[in-house]
Scaffold this motif. Structure first.
Motif, PDB file in Angstrom:
ATOM      1  N   GLU A   9      -5.997   5.692  -6.938  1.00  0.00           N
ATOM      2  CA  GLU A   9      -4.989   5.497  -7.920  1.00  0.00           C
ATOM      3  C   GLU A   9      -5.505   5.658  -9.610  1.00  0.00           C
ATOM      4  OE1 GLU A   9      -0.739   4.704  -8.351  1.00  0.00           O
ATOM      5  OE2 GLU A   9      -1.293   5.139  -7.075  1.00  0.00           O
ATOM      6  N   GLU A  10      -6.067   5.871  -9.966  1.00  0.00           N
ATOM      7  CA  GLU A  10      -6.753   5.885 -11.193  1.00  0.00           C
ATOM      8  C   GLU A  10      -6.714   7.844 -11.464  1.00  0.00           C
ATOM      9  OE1 GLU A  10     -10.740   3.581 -11.938  1.00  0.00           O
ATOM     10  OE2 GLU A  10      -9.244   2.258 -11.782  1.00  0.00           O
ATOM     11  N   ARG A  11      -7.279   8.448 -10.555  1.00  0.00           N
ATOM     12  CA  ARG A  11      -7.381   9.454 -10.982  1.00  0.00           C
ATOM     13  C   ARG A  11      -6.273  10.392 -10.479  1.00  0.00           C
ATOM     14  NH1 ARG A  11     -11.979  13.905  -9.156  1.00  0.00           N
ATOM     15  NH2 ARG A  11     -11.002  15.725 -10.011  1.00  0.00           N
ATOM     16  N   TRP A  12      -5.445   9.952  -9.346  1.00  0.00           N
ATOM     17  CA  TRP A  12      -3.798  11.088  -8.655  1.00  0.00           C
ATOM     18  C   TRP A  12      -2.937  10.090  -8.436  1.00  0.00           C
ATOM     19  CZ3 TRP A  12      -9.297  11.268  -6.142  1.00  0.00           C
ATOM     20  CH2 TRP A  12      -9.218  12.579  -6.679  1.00  0.00           C
ATOM     21  N   PRO A  13      -2.389   9.729  -9.477  1.00  0.00           N
ATOM     22  CA  PRO A  13      -1.429   8.354  -9.698  1.00  0.00           C
ATOM     23  C   PRO A  13      -0.392   8.598  -8.949  1.00  0.00           C
ATOM     24  CG  PRO A  13      -1.666   9.202 -12.089  1.00  0.00           C
ATOM     25  CD  PRO A  13      -2.641   9.928 -11.188  1.00  0.00           C
ATOM     26  N   GLY A  14      -0.416   7.866  -7.753  1.00  0.00           N
ATOM     27  CA  GLY A  14       1.542   7.322  -7.041  1.00  0.00           C
ATOM     28  C   GLY A  14       0.656   7.852  -5.858  1.00  0.00           C
ATOM     29  N   LEU A  15      -0.684   8.177  -5.666  1.00  0.00           N
ATOM     30  CA  LEU A  15      -1.609   8.215  -4.105  1.00  0.00           C
ATOM     31  C   LEU A  15      -1.403   6.959  -3.389  1.00  0.00           C
ATOM     32  CD1 LEU A  15      -3.364   9.812  -2.033  1.00  0.00           C
ATOM     33  CD2 LEU A  15      -4.899   8.809  -3.689  1.00  0.00           C
ATOM     34  N   ARG A  16      -1.630   5.699  -4.373  1.00  0.00           N
ATOM     35  CA  ARG A  16      -1.279   4.820  -3.507  1.00  0.00           C
ATOM     36  C   ARG A  16       0.142   4.495  -3.246  1.00  0.00           C
ATOM     37  NH1 ARG A  16      -2.323  -1.050  -6.543  1.00  0.00           N
ATOM     38  NH2 ARG A  16      -1.914  -2.933  -4.701  1.00  0.00           N
ATOM     39  N   ASP A  17       0.794   4.565  -3.639  1.00  0.00           N
ATOM     40  CA  ASP A  17       2.357   4.500  -3.353  1.00  0.00           C
ATOM     41  C   ASP A  17       2.754   4.922  -2.131  1.00  0.00           C
ATOM     42  OD1 ASP A  17       3.278   3.080  -5.084  1.00  0.00           O
ATOM     43  OD2 ASP A  17       3.963   4.534  -6.219  1.00  0.00           O
ATOM     44  N   ARG A  18       1.986   6.523  -1.291  1.00  0.00           N
ATOM     45  CA  ARG A  18       1.791   7.227   0.065  1.00  0.00           C
ATOM     46  C   ARG A  18       0.967   6.242   0.958  1.00  0.00           C
ATOM     47  NH1 ARG A  18       5.170  11.433  -0.245  1.00  0.00           N
ATOM     48  NH2 ARG A  18       5.176  11.741  -2.172  1.00  0.00           N
ATOM     49  N   LEU A  19      -0.095   5.629   0.944  1.00  0.00           N
ATOM     50  CA  LEU A  19      -0.473   4.292   1.409  1.00  0.00           C
ATOM     51  C   LEU A  19      -0.238   3.042   1.433  1.00  0.00           C
ATOM     52  CD1 LEU A  19      -4.070   5.691   0.244  1.00  0.00           C
ATOM     53  CD2 LEU A  19      -2.467   6.149   2.085  1.00  0.00           C
ATOM     54  N   CYS A  20      -0.031   2.161   0.323  1.00  0.00           N
ATOM     55  CA  CYS A  20       0.474   1.116   0.648  1.00  0.00           C
ATOM     56  C   CYS A  20       2.304   0.940  -0.067  1.00  0.00           C
ATOM     57  CB  CYS A  20      -0.632   0.731  -0.400  1.00  0.00           C
ATOM     58  SG  CYS A  20      -2.213   0.616   0.135  1.00  0.00           S
ATOM     59  N   GLU A  21       2.984  -0.272   0.937  1.00  0.00           N
ATOM     60  CA  GLU A  21       3.357  -0.598   0.200  1.00  0.00           C
ATOM     61  C   GLU A  21       3.429  -1.816  -0.756  1.00  0.00           C
ATOM     62  OE1 GLU A  21       5.473  -2.637   4.224  1.00  0.00           O
ATOM     63  OE2 GLU A  21       6.605  -0.321   4.011  1.00  0.00           O
ATOM     64  N   ALA A  22       4.739  -2.420  -1.469  1.00  0.00           N
ATOM     65  CA  ALA A  22       4.173  -4.581  -1.859  1.00  0.00           C
ATOM     66  C   ALA A  22       3.514  -4.887  -1.537  1.00  0.00           C
ATOM     67  CB  ALA A  22       5.936  -4.618  -2.668  1.00  0.00           C
ATOM     68  N   PRO A  26       0.330  -6.325  -1.789  1.00  0.00           N
ATOM     69  CA  PRO A  26       0.195  -4.880  -1.290  1.00  0.00           C
ATOM     70  C   PRO A  26       0.089  -5.314   0.274  1.00  0.00           C
ATOM     71  CG  PRO A  26      -1.241  -5.056  -1.935  1.00  0.00           C
ATOM     72  CD  PRO A  26      -0.955  -6.471  -2.874  1.00  0.00           C
ATOM     73  N   SER A  27       0.819  -4.419   0.934  1.00  0.00           N
ATOM     74  CA  SER A  27      -0.142  -4.029   2.259  1.00  0.00           C
ATOM     75  C   SER A  27      -0.269  -2.895   2.600  1.00  0.00           C
ATOM     76  CB  SER A  27       1.466  -5.364   3.412  1.00  0.00           C
ATOM     77  OG  SER A  27       2.023  -4.139   4.054  1.00  0.00           O
ATOM     78  N   LEU A  28      -0.725  -1.905   3.794  1.00  0.00           N
ATOM     79  CA  LEU A  28      -0.108  -0.739   4.781  1.00  0.00           C
ATOM     80  C   LEU A  28       0.297   0.007   4.839  1.00  0.00           C
ATOM     81  CD1 LEU A  28      -3.872  -0.428   6.388  1.00  0.00           C
ATOM     82  CD2 LEU A  28      -2.800   1.024   4.073  1.00  0.00           C
ATOM     83  N   ARG A  29       0.919   0.396   4.276  1.00  0.00           N
ATOM     84  CA  ARG A  29       2.594   1.472   5.147  1.00  0.00           C
ATOM     85  C   ARG A  29       2.613   1.215   6.702  1.00  0.00           C
ATOM     86  NH1 ARG A  29       6.048   2.765   1.897  1.00  0.00           N
ATOM     87  NH2 ARG A  29       6.046   3.773   0.168  1.00  0.00           N
ATOM     88  N   PRO A  30       3.510   1.399   7.125  1.00  0.00           N
ATOM     89  CA  PRO A  30       3.121   1.075   8.815  1.00  0.00           C
ATOM     90  C   PRO A  30       2.844   2.115  10.042  1.00  0.00           C
ATOM     91  CG  PRO A  30       5.636   0.598   7.971  1.00  0.00           C
ATOM     92  CD  PRO A  30       4.420   1.292   7.244  1.00  0.00           C
ATOM     93  N   HIS A  31       3.189   3.453   9.091  1.00  0.00           N
ATOM     94  CA  HIS A  31       2.483   4.596   9.470  1.00  0.00           C
ATOM     95  C   HIS A  31       1.122   5.019   9.071  1.00  0.00           C
ATOM     96  CE1 HIS A  31       4.013   6.013   5.980  1.00  0.00           C
ATOM     97  NE2 HIS A  31       3.212   7.253   6.225  1.00  0.00           N
TER      98      HIS A  31
END
Length: 87
Positions: free
Chosen positions: A36-49, A51-56
Motif C-alpha cells: 500500500e505504501e508503494r501502490w496506494p489503493g492496493l490494500r482496498d482491493r484486497l481488504c475490507e474495513a 480489516p479483513s480479507l475481501r470475500p473473494h
C-alpha cells in the motif's frame, strides 16, 4: 523477505506493479501495508474495513490458508488468489 505472488487482475490497475515481488512484514497484513505504501489503493482491493480479507480474496503462506493476522516468521512465499465465480 517473503516472495509474494499476486493475481493477474491487479497489475493492470497499478503502474509498475509486478505479479511477483519481495516484501517485508511480520504478518500478512504488514506485507499488504508495505504494498500500500508503494501502490496506494492496493490494500482496498484486497481488504475490507476491520480489516479483513475481501470475500473473494484468499491468501496462502507456504501453501497453507492464511488470514491477515498470520505471522510470516520464516515463511518463504505468499500467494494471493482472487476467487472466480459465475455461471
Amino acid at each position: 523477505m517473503v516472495d509474494l505472488h499476486l493475481p493477474g487482475t491487479l497489475p493492470p490497475l497499478f503502474v509498475d506493479l509486478p505479479r511477483r515481488l519481495d516484501v517485508e512484514g511480520a504478518t500478512v497484513l504488514e506485507a499488504i501495508d508495505r504494498l500500500e505504501e508503494r501502490w496506494p489503493g492496493l490494500r482496498d482491493r484486497l481488504c475490507e474495513a476491520g480489516p479483513s480479507l475481501r470475500p473473494h480474496i484468499h491468501v496462502y503462506v507456504d501453501g497453507e490458508r492464511a488470514g491477515l493476522d498470520t505471522e510470516l516468521g520464516g515463511a518463504r512465499r505468499i500467494d494471493v488468489i482472487a476467487a472466480i465465480s459465475g455461471g
